[in-house]
Design an enzyme around this catalytic site. Structure first.
Site, mmCIF file in Angstrom:
data_model
loop_
_atom_site.group_PDB
_atom_site.id
_atom_site.type_symbol
_atom_site.label_atom_id
_atom_site.label_comp_id
_atom_site.label_asym_id
_atom_site.label_seq_id
_atom_site.Cartn_x
_atom_site.Cartn_y
_atom_site.Cartn_z
ATOM 1 N N CYS A 167 -2.774 -2.679 7.444
ATOM 2 C CA CYS A 167 -2.331 -2.612 8.839
ATOM 3 C C CYS A 167 -2.494 -1.167 9.335
ATOM 4 O O CYS A 167 -2.875 -0.277 8.564
ATOM 5 C CB CYS A 167 -0.875 -3.059 8.920
ATOM 6 S SG CYS A 167 0.286 -1.848 8.211
ATOM 7 N N GLU A 214 0.826 -1.207 0.000
ATOM 8 C CA GLU A 214 0.000 0.000 0.000
ATOM 9 C C GLU A 214 0.862 1.260 0.000
ATOM 10 O O GLU A 214 0.581 2.217 -0.730
ATOM 11 C CB GLU A 214 -0.922 0.048 1.224
ATOM 12 C CG GLU A 214 -1.869 -1.107 1.338
ATOM 13 C CD GLU A 214 -1.336 -2.233 2.224
ATOM 14 O OE1 GLU A 214 -0.177 -2.665 2.023
ATOM 15 O OE2 GLU A 214 -2.073 -2.690 3.102
#
Length: 152
Positions: A80, A52
């Site tokens: 996360c 990401e």
């Protein structure tokens, strides 16, 4: 939507072949993939090497701005806390993820924490469990192979 997840899955497979946890991500703007990312923590010896982060950074560079409020992120594994923070800070419009992360997931009420429910100045739309079986299977195969290797 499934086309974008399929592209993220291809990136996850590539990462897995390099010994990385197989996670892939794509950033989409106006129906076009403008940036991609895959896990590279091991390759770069860097804790920030998440798919990401790589995709968001690449999208910012391509667009010449840090606000990605007209973009969507497709990622094979639930982000996360670090990646959820980057999503908030980049002002991504939407996050679509495949597999849930029971140990570090930070985007849904069913997860460890839902950072998008906190009173930050931005809340992306979240679509969870898209292509979940396919995304989970990539991760399962990777960890099964890793355990087999360790047991030899």
């Amino acid at each position: 939507m499934k086309n974008y997840m399929n592209e993220a899955l291809k990136l996850a497979e590539k990462a897995g072949k390099k010994g990385e946890i197989p996670v892939g991500a794509v950033v989409v703007r106006n129906g076009e993939i403008i940036a991609t990312g895959q896990n590279r923590r091991e390759t770069h010896c860097n804790a920030l090497g998440h798919a990401e982060i790589e995709a968001i950074s690449s999208a910012c560079e391509k667009l010449g701005r840090w606000r990605l409020d007209d973009c969507e992120l497709y990622v094979t594994l639930e982000p996360c806390p670090m990646c959820a923070g980057a999503i908030i800070n980049a002002r991504l419009k939407k996050v679509v993820f495949g597999a849930f992360d029971k140990k570090a997931g930070s985007c849904c009420d069913e997860s460890v924490v839902n950072l998008f429910n906190l009173p930050y100045n931005h809340r992306p739309e979240v679509w969870a469990g898209i292509c979940e079986k396919e995304c989970s299977a990539v991760l399962s195969r990777f960890f099964e192979a890793l355990r087999e290797k360790e047991n030899k």
